[in-house]
Design a protein around this motif. Structure first.
Motif, PDB file in Angstrom:
ATOM      1  N   PHE A  99       0.842  -1.349  -0.051  1.00 28.30           N
ATOM      2  CA  PHE A  99      -0.001   0.012   0.110  1.00 28.30           C
ATOM      3  C   PHE A  99       0.958   1.245   0.039  1.00 28.30           C
ATOM      4  N   TYR A 147      -4.136  11.475   5.643  1.00 26.87           N
ATOM      5  CA  TYR A 147      -4.306  10.864   6.799  1.00 26.87           C
ATOM      6  C   TYR A 147      -3.063  10.903   7.589  1.00 26.87           C
ATOM      7  N   GLY A 156      -0.510  -3.405  10.753  1.00 28.48           N
ATOM      8  CA  GLY A 156      -0.994  -3.393   9.394  1.00 28.48           C
ATOM      9  C   GLY A 156       0.028  -2.183   8.775  1.00 28.48           C
ATOM     10  N   THR A 157       1.336  -2.118   8.954  1.00 28.02           N
ATOM     11  CA  THR A 157       2.210  -1.068   8.879  1.00 28.02           C
ATOM     12  C   THR A 157       2.506  -0.750   7.352  1.00 28.02           C
ATOM     13  N   GLY A 158       2.401  -1.695   6.298  1.00 30.47           N
ATOM     14  CA  GLY A 158       2.290  -1.406   4.947  1.00 30.47           C
ATOM     15  C   GLY A 158       3.822  -1.010   4.739  1.00 30.47           C
ATOM     16  N   VAL A 204       4.995   3.846   7.044  1.00 32.75           N
ATOM     17  CA  VAL A 204       5.186   5.093   7.095  1.00 32.75           C
ATOM     18  C   VAL A 204       4.405   5.716   8.345  1.00 32.75           C
ATOM     19  N   LEU A 205       3.421   5.213   8.935  1.00 37.11           N
ATOM     20  CA  LEU A 205       2.908   5.584  10.163  1.00 37.11           C
ATOM     21  C   LEU A 205       3.909   5.565  11.341  1.00 37.11           C
ATOM     22  N   ASP A 236       2.533  -6.441  10.213  1.00 36.40           N
ATOM     23  CA  ASP A 236       1.897  -6.791   8.967  1.00 36.40           C
ATOM     24  C   ASP A 236       1.751  -8.260   8.690  1.00 36.40           C
ATOM     25  N   ASN A 237       0.824  -8.643   7.889  1.00 35.77           N
ATOM     26  CA  ASN A 237       0.825 -10.003   7.530  1.00 35.77           C
ATOM     27  C   ASN A 237       1.113 -10.258   6.047  1.00 35.77           C
ATOM     28  N   ASN A 238       1.540  -9.056   5.423  1.00 35.78           N
ATOM     29  CA  ASN A 238       1.999  -9.247   4.195  1.00 35.78           C
ATOM     30  C   ASN A 238       3.406  -9.274   3.971  1.00 35.78           C
ATOM     31  N   THR A 241       3.525 -10.625  11.450  1.00 36.18           N
ATOM     32  CA  THR A 241       2.656 -11.091  12.307  1.00 36.18           C
ATOM     33  C   THR A 241       1.168 -10.752  12.099  1.00 36.18           C
ATOM     34  N   SER A 242       0.185 -11.572  12.277  1.00 37.67           N
ATOM     35  CA  SER A 242      -1.224 -11.117  12.003  1.00 37.67           C
ATOM     36  C   SER A 242      -1.750 -10.104  13.158  1.00 37.67           C
ATOM     37  N   LEU A 243      -2.194  -8.894  12.953  1.00 34.52           N
ATOM     38  CA  LEU A 243      -2.602  -8.162  13.919  1.00 34.52           C
ATOM     39  C   LEU A 243      -1.494  -7.548  14.838  1.00 34.52           C
ATOM     40  N   ASN A 269      -4.447   1.543  10.393  1.00 31.76           N
ATOM     41  CA  ASN A 269      -5.340   2.089   9.155  1.00 31.76           C
ATOM     42  C   ASN A 269      -5.693   0.941   8.303  1.00 31.76           C
ATOM     43  N   ALA A 281      -4.639  -4.837   0.574  1.00 33.13           N
ATOM     44  CA  ALA A 281      -4.612  -3.657   1.541  1.00 33.13           C
ATOM     45  C   ALA A 281      -5.777  -2.717   1.472  1.00 33.13           C
ATOM     46  N   MET A 328     -10.716  -7.802   9.418  1.00 33.94           N
ATOM     47  CA  MET A 328      -9.648  -7.280  10.139  1.00 33.94           C
ATOM     48  C   MET A 328      -9.871  -6.185  11.155  1.00 33.94           C
TER      49      MET A 328
HETATM   50  C1  LIG Z   1      -4.588   0.394   4.206  1.00 35.00           C
HETATM   51  S1  LIG Z   1      -2.908  -0.395   4.324  1.00 35.00           S
HETATM   52  C2  LIG Z   1      -2.270   0.678   5.705  1.00 35.00           C
HETATM   53  C3  LIG Z   1      -1.056   0.681   5.436  1.00 35.00           C
HETATM   54  C4  LIG Z   1      -0.193   1.643   6.068  1.00 35.00           C
HETATM   55  N1  LIG Z   1      -0.247   1.584   7.527  1.00 35.00           N
HETATM   56  C5  LIG Z   1      -0.589   3.045   5.674  1.00 35.00           C
HETATM   57  O1  LIG Z   1      -1.380   3.696   6.631  1.00 35.00           O
HETATM   58  O2  LIG Z   1       0.196   3.812   4.837  1.00 35.00           O
HETATM   59  C6  LIG Z   1      -3.496  -1.809   5.328  1.00 35.00           C
HETATM   60  C7  LIG Z   1      -2.477  -2.753   5.946  1.00 35.00           C
HETATM   61  O3  LIG Z   1      -3.105  -3.710   6.752  1.00 35.00           O
HETATM   62  C8  LIG Z   1      -1.997  -4.890   6.438  1.00 35.00           C
HETATM   63  N2  LIG Z   1      -3.182  -6.055   7.013  1.00 35.00           N
HETATM   64  C9  LIG Z   1      -4.466  -6.555   6.353  1.00 35.00           C
HETATM   65  N3  LIG Z   1      -4.691  -7.632   7.396  1.00 35.00           N
HETATM   66  C10 LIG Z   1      -3.734  -7.588   8.363  1.00 35.00           C
HETATM   67  C11 LIG Z   1      -3.770  -8.439   9.555  1.00 35.00           C
HETATM   68  N4  LIG Z   1      -4.510  -9.285   9.964  1.00 35.00           N
HETATM   69  N5  LIG Z   1      -2.665  -8.185  10.262  1.00 35.00           N
HETATM   70  C12 LIG Z   1      -1.631  -7.485   9.910  1.00 35.00           C
HETATM   71  N6  LIG Z   1      -1.585  -6.569   8.896  1.00 35.00           N
HETATM   72  C13 LIG Z   1      -2.722  -6.638   8.033  1.00 35.00           C
HETATM   73  C14 LIG Z   1      -2.292  -4.940   4.781  1.00 35.00           C
HETATM   74  O4  LIG Z   1      -1.229  -5.900   4.216  1.00 35.00           O
HETATM   75  C15 LIG Z   1      -1.923  -3.455   4.837  1.00 35.00           C
HETATM   76  O5  LIG Z   1      -0.517  -3.512   4.505  1.00 35.00           O
END
Ligand SMILES: C[S@@+](CC[C@H](N)C(=O)[O-])C[C@H]1O[C@@H](n2cnc3c(N)ncnc32)[C@H](O)[C@@H]1O
Length: 368
Positions: free
Chosen positions: A170, A177, A197-199, A202-203, A219-221, A246-248, A260, A275, A283
């Motif tokens: 993402f 935001y 969900g750090t992507g 950036v945050l 992040d889980n990706n 990790t997830s969440l 986010n 994303a 999520m």
């Molecule tokens: C909208 S993007 C936000 C990315 C970043 N935080 C930003 O604000 O630019 C959502 C992110 O959540 C991650 N994500 C989705 N499900 C998740 C989970 N169960 N655990 C961790 N990360 C997750 C996605 O891979 C994606 O990177």
């Protein structure tokens, strides 16, 4: 493991790995071509024949553009979100039926083809060992993403420093935001923060620059993890920020938990849409349901959400309030911003009625 595709060409049996999106099945019928009109191509593609482009690279790009223009100009306009997305997915599946063959080590033999090896390495992480059949539509996306990855996105909330984002992660290119996270009042004595969900990271980077000494970003990706790690190192913040695949949530508790999540409750139709789309807001709901166990006393949750799903009729307007309350949280403050990107102002997009009214908010939540 990639699926292997077989076809016959000039009376020879050919084979290659399928390089298309894993959610689309590999095509069964393949016809090699060097010249064809857009109309003939569409006819064959609609009969499920994939066309393997052996002609000049730039003519191949022109053919793809002509196919897209023709298909889109004849398509019905759907203002219903689900019908619109279904149509987009059908178009994308059709556009993926114009293929090119990539030889091992990322070599494209079409005349006037550019050197694409670096762009493919950036997406796949290593050179391809076998021949690969790739939709031209995807290849062009990879090349564009590679250029963006190298260039980076300048982030005003990081004093103009850049975040570099590869294919499949993402991008904070529409960054209103980010300003909210850069300026909202921090909880008092905030020592630890999580970015769930750090992507691109950036945050987490913005929180680090605000002086929070210990930050964990998850992040889980796997692509996001590699990307976030690289950005954090480039910005020299790796003493403050730790990235976890990790997830969440990580273990333990934090004073501030920022998230986010994907904003739209719908099924992703390609690998890179996870994303943006999250079926049934799964999520977000799981995040809220478990958050109290992870928040230290006087801690805060910062949830970043757009209300676009409400304008599209995908989420009742009271739902988010209800989930927040059911999670044992209360709203401390809500800061709104309006998207400034061009798409938000477009008048002729079928979903402009929702995009034009979209508001993005930072919800500052505390324990009830
Ligand atoms: C909208 S993007 C936000 C990315 C970043 N935080 C930003 O604000 O630019 C959502 C992110 O959540 C991650 N994500 C989705 N499900 C998740 C989970 N169960 N655990 C961790 N990360 C997750 C996605 O891979 C994606 O990177």
């Amino acid at each position: 493991m990639n699926e292997t595709i077989h076809w016959t060409e000039n009376a020879q049996n050919m084979q290659a790995d399928w390089g298309g999106d894993s959610r689309h099945p590999a095509p069964k019928h393949i016809q090699a071509i060097t010249q064809i009109s857009a109309e003939q191509a569409i006819q064959l593609m609609r009969q499920h024949t994939a066309l393997l482009w052996r002609g000049d690279y730039h003519q191949g790009k022109q053919l793809l553009a002509a196919i897209k223009k023709r298909v889109r100009s004849k398509a019905r306009i759907h203002t219903d979100f689900h019908k619109h997305r279904l149509q987009q997915a059908q178009h994308s599946r059709l556009f993926q039926l114009l293929l090119v063959e990539i030889q091992p080590q990322g070599i494209l033999n079409n005349s006037r083809a550019p050197d694409i090896a670096a762009a493919l390495n950036d997406v796949f992480g290593k050179p391809n060992q076998n021949a690969l059949l790739l939709p031209l539509h995807l290849l062009l996306g990879y090349i564009g993403a590679y250029e963006w990855h190298k260039t980076g996105v300048s982030i005003p909330a990081l004093q103009g420093q850049k975040i570099h984002v590869p294919y499949g992660v993402f991008s904070p290119v529409r960054g209103e935001y980010l300003e909210l996270v850069a300026h909202a009042a921090l909880p008092s004595a905030c020592q630890t923060a999580w970015d769930i969900g750090t992507g691109s990271g950036v945050l987490a980077a913005i929180l680090a620059q605000r002086g929070i000494p210990e930050i964990i970003a998850t992040d889980n990706n796997p692509r996001a993890i590699v990307c976030a790690q690289a950005n954090i190192e480039r910005l020299g913040l790796n003493k403050q920020i730790h990235i976890q695949h990790t997830s969440l949530f990580p273990e333990g508790k934090a004073d501030l938990i920022v998230c986010n999540p994907p904003w739209l409750p719908a099924k992703p139709s390609s690998d890179i849409e996870t994303a943006l789309y999250d079926p049934n807001h799964q999520m977000l709901k799981t995040f809220l349901e478990n958050i109290r166990n992870h928040l230290s006393a006087n801690g805060q949750v910062w949830l970043i959400m757009s209300d676009i799903a409400e304008h599209l009729g995908l989420r009742p307007s009271e739902a988010l309030h209800q989930w927040i309350e059911a999670a044992g949280l209360k709203i401390i403050h809500k800061i709104d911003t309006q998207p400034t990107h061009q798409k938000a102002r477009e008048q002729h997009h079928p979903l402009s009625y929702a995009r034009n009214r979209e508001i993005t908010s930072l919800w500052q939540l505390g324990i009830q």
